[in-house]
Design an enzyme around this catalytic site. Structure first.
Site, mmCIF file in Angstrom:
data_model
loop_
_atom_site.group_PDB
_atom_site.id
_atom_site.type_symbol
_atom_site.label_atom_id
_atom_site.label_comp_id
_atom_site.label_asym_id
_atom_site.label_seq_id
_atom_site.Cartn_x
_atom_site.Cartn_y
_atom_site.Cartn_z
ATOM 1 N N PHE A 223 0.868 -1.195 0.000
ATOM 2 C CA PHE A 223 0.000 0.000 0.000
ATOM 3 C C PHE A 223 0.906 1.248 0.000
ATOM 4 O O PHE A 223 0.842 2.084 0.877
ATOM 5 C CB PHE A 223 -0.935 0.023 1.226
ATOM 6 C CG PHE A 223 -1.700 -1.252 1.431
ATOM 7 C CD1 PHE A 223 -2.920 -1.455 0.802
ATOM 8 C CD2 PHE A 223 -1.204 -2.256 2.258
ATOM 9 C CE1 PHE A 223 -3.632 -2.634 0.991
ATOM 10 C CE2 PHE A 223 -1.920 -3.439 2.456
ATOM 11 C CZ PHE A 223 -3.136 -3.630 1.827
ATOM 12 N N ASP A 244 1.088 -1.079 -4.979
ATOM 13 C CA ASP A 244 -0.171 -0.350 -4.794
ATOM 14 C C ASP A 244 -1.113 -0.757 -5.915
ATOM 15 O O ASP A 244 -0.668 -1.045 -7.026
ATOM 16 C CB ASP A 244 0.063 1.165 -4.831
ATOM 17 C CG ASP A 244 -1.060 1.944 -4.163
ATOM 18 O OD1 ASP A 244 -0.857 2.424 -3.035
ATOM 19 O OD2 ASP A 244 -2.155 2.052 -4.762
ATOM 20 N N ASN A 271 -2.933 -6.004 -6.258
ATOM 21 C CA ASN A 271 -3.665 -6.062 -5.001
ATOM 22 C C ASN A 271 -2.718 -6.597 -3.924
ATOM 23 O O ASN A 271 -2.220 -7.719 -4.021
ATOM 24 C CB ASN A 271 -4.868 -6.992 -5.181
ATOM 25 C CG ASN A 271 -5.731 -7.041 -3.941
ATOM 26 O OD1 ASN A 271 -5.231 -7.036 -2.810
ATOM 27 N ND2 ASN A 271 -7.024 -7.083 -4.142
ATOM 28 N N ALA A 272 -2.479 -5.793 -2.906
ATOM 29 C CA ALA A 272 -1.483 -6.153 -1.891
ATOM 30 C C ALA A 272 -1.891 -7.396 -1.088
ATOM 31 O O ALA A 272 -1.030 -8.172 -0.672
ATOM 32 C CB ALA A 272 -1.262 -4.970 -0.952
ATOM 33 N N ASP A 292 0.610 -0.450 5.169
ATOM 34 C CA ASP A 292 -0.079 0.810 5.470
ATOM 35 C C ASP A 292 -1.383 0.900 4.677
ATOM 36 O O ASP A 292 -1.525 1.713 3.769
ATOM 37 C CB ASP A 292 0.858 1.989 5.115
ATOM 38 C CG ASP A 292 0.260 3.339 5.495
ATOM 39 O OD1 ASP A 292 -0.668 3.379 6.321
ATOM 40 O OD2 ASP A 292 0.724 4.357 4.941
ATOM 41 N N CYS A 332 -4.879 3.607 9.853
ATOM 42 C CA CYS A 332 -5.396 4.976 9.953
ATOM 43 C C CYS A 332 -6.882 4.982 10.278
ATOM 44 O O CYS A 332 -7.550 6.002 10.123
ATOM 45 C CB CYS A 332 -5.096 5.759 8.681
ATOM 46 S SG CYS A 332 -5.735 4.984 7.197
HETATM 47 N N1 SAH Z 1 1.932 4.171 2.497
HETATM 48 C C1 SAH Z 1 1.510 5.397 1.846
HETATM 49 C C2 SAH Z 1 0.039 5.723 2.082
HETATM 50 C C3 SAH Z 1 -0.915 4.604 1.754
HETATM 51 S S1 SAH Z 1 -2.573 5.079 1.593
HETATM 52 C C4 SAH Z 1 2.376 6.539 2.362
HETATM 53 O O1 SAH Z 1 2.945 6.410 3.433
HETATM 54 O O2 SAH Z 1 2.454 7.566 1.690
HETATM 55 C C5 SAH Z 1 -3.287 3.584 1.090
HETATM 56 C C6 SAH Z 1 -2.908 3.161 -0.327
HETATM 57 O O3 SAH Z 1 -3.448 1.845 -0.491
HETATM 58 C C7 SAH Z 1 -3.461 3.996 -1.457
HETATM 59 O O4 SAH Z 1 -2.408 4.433 -2.254
HETATM 60 C C8 SAH Z 1 -4.376 3.038 -2.237
HETATM 61 O O5 SAH Z 1 -4.282 3.220 -3.646
HETATM 62 C C9 SAH Z 1 -3.820 1.699 -1.859
HETATM 63 N N2 SAH Z 1 -4.717 0.526 -1.891
HETATM 64 C C10 SAH Z 1 -6.003 0.428 -1.489
HETATM 65 N N3 SAH Z 1 -6.430 -0.846 -1.574
HETATM 66 C C11 SAH Z 1 -5.377 -1.576 -2.026
HETATM 67 C C12 SAH Z 1 -5.178 -2.967 -2.313
HETATM 68 N N4 SAH Z 1 -6.155 -3.853 -2.128
HETATM 69 N N5 SAH Z 1 -3.967 -3.355 -2.744
HETATM 70 C C13 SAH Z 1 -2.971 -2.464 -2.933
HETATM 71 N N6 SAH Z 1 -3.108 -1.153 -2.673
HETATM 72 C C14 SAH Z 1 -4.282 -0.708 -2.239
#
Ligand code: SAH
Length: 389
Positions: A223, A244, A271-272, A292, A332
């Site tokens: 993420f 991401d 997808n993470a 995150d 968060c």
């Molecule tokens: N780690 C980043 C903030 C992450 S915000 C920092 O510190 O700047 C959450 C992120 O998760 C977003 O960019 C969103 O696009 C991504 N996201 C949401 N669902 C997801 C998923 N299933 N797999 C991968 N990424 C995802």
């Protein structure tokens, strides 16, 4: 000028106000009011005594307290509040820091407003009708103080729906919504209109820098958004994979890695959850993992599902750690309290059959302060754990 409407509050509302709460809910109002939504109102007790001035909303979140001083807040009042917010940060941030949250809503006693600075550009986010109506005034006050090249309004935060407000965004000042800023030594470029949130997750700024201290070997930033954690880790780790699901976010990671001369960063649009499961099944191991995710639990009713979601993610990440490996785990979700988050991590380590040390329990950066006693203003958790063996 129209007369200032009175809003009476119940005993419970009065108690909350005395405890320092800055929100008063509709259920704590006493009787009816003819206040206009969006207006500044006088908050009184049953005996007609003055208590505070507040922004009034037609939603359940009826009152956002502005001041307990018996003087109607005017433009100069908001200017002073802004100066105070700026001065507080100047005490602990060096002049060289070119990105920070300048206004953190209720914690800075500017309810319903967020302001982020990215280099010579500013982003304003408004969350209520009252703050929407006075957004041009806030922008004027900001321009007077910062002389920015650009000001963008991003009134598209999650809570607007709850207030019955439509989303809107645009350039209020200047001609170009792109901006450049630094986190430590790493340079970022963002588009304040096209990117997520207000452009970046500044609440993680100091945790990003911390991740660099722990990074080693094979690192995974799940993420990752624009690579806030990953790019810092790339200075110390052998290789960093940033993941991401947003293609746009991953393209920014790649551009930012190049901009900073970091050749050991790979950006993956995926997808993470799936990717981590695959790594676990393939017995892949990492020395450093960051998780995150976006807020799973926006409402209280979703808390159980969110707990399971976080636990599953953390359990898999723990299984993928090399002995001695570091896990930086964030949440968060305001509904996921600090205690519950820690409980989840312990639960996950048991199921993962990994002995974990808790090295640090952190929150948001100092420019996103929590107001003591007002849990709504604290939401970010960032724990650093280490696998014992
Ligand atoms: N780690 C980043 C903030 C992450 S915000 C920092 O510190 O700047 C959450 C992120 O998760 C977003 O960019 C969103 O696009 C991504 N996201 C949401 N669902 C997801 C998923 N299933 N797999 C991968 N990424 C995802």
């Amino acid at each position: 000028m129209t007369a200032i409407a009175n809003v009476a509050i119940s005993k419970k509302g009065l108690q909350r106000l005395r405890q320092g709460f800055v929100w008063i809910f509709r259920s704590d109002l006493d009787g009816k009011t003819d206040a206009e939504p969006g207006a500044i109102v006088k908050v009184i007790d049953r005996g007609n005594n003055f208590l505070a001035y507040a922004f009034y909303s037609q939603s359940e979140l009826a009152l956002r307290v502005l001041t307990r001083e018996d003087r109607l807040p005017d433009r100069a009042f908001f200017g002073r509040r802004l100066d105070e917010a700026i001065a507080r940060r100047a005490r602990y941030f060096p002049k060289s820091r070119d990105a920070m949250r300048v206004v953190h809503g209720e914690a800075d006693m500017l309810p319903g407003w967020l302001v982020d600075r990215f280099g010579d550009a500013l982003v304003v986010q408004s969350m209520s009708l009252a703050s929407d109506q006075r957004e041009p005034m806030l922008i004027e006050l900001l321009i007077e103080r910062f002389k920015p090249r650009a000001v963008v309004f991003r009134d598209d935060g999650m809570t607007r729906e709850y207030e019955g407000l439509d989303d809107r965004k645009g350039l209020a000042h200047g001609t170009d919504a792109r901006a450049a800023f630094h986190e430590g030594e790493i340079a970022f470029e963002i588009d304040l209109l096209a990117d997520q949130k207000t452009g970046a997750f500044l609440d993680q700024y100091e945790n990003h820098l911390l991740a660099a201290e722990y990074a080693k070997g094979e690192a995974l930033d799940l993420f990752c958004y624009h690579g806030g954690f990953g790019l810092q880790m790339a200075k110390r780790a052998a290789r960093v994979t940033c993941v991401d699901q947003s293609e746009l976010a991953v393209s920014r990671v790649k551009a930012n890695a190049e901009r900073n001369g970091l050749a050991n960063v790979t950006g993956v649009a995926a997808n993470a959850f799936d990717l981590l499961r695959e790594h676990e099944q393939a017995a892949r191991r990492f020395d450093t993992i960051v998780i995150d995710p976006p807020a799973f639990a926006k409402r209280k009713s979703a808390i159980e599902a969110a707990y399971r979601g976080y636990k599953d993610l953390n359990m898999r990440a723990m299984r993928c750690l090399e002995p001695g490996g570091i896990l930086i785990s964030c949440s968060c979700s305001a509904k996921m309290t600090r205690d519950l988050f820690e409980e989840m991590l312990i639960d996950a380590s048991r199921d993962a059959k990994r002995r974990m040390l808790i090295l640090e329990r952190r929150g948001a950066s100092r420019d996103h302060p929590g107001l003591a006693g007002v849990p709504e203003t604290e939401y970010l958790k960032c724990f650093v754990l280490q696998a014992v063996d």
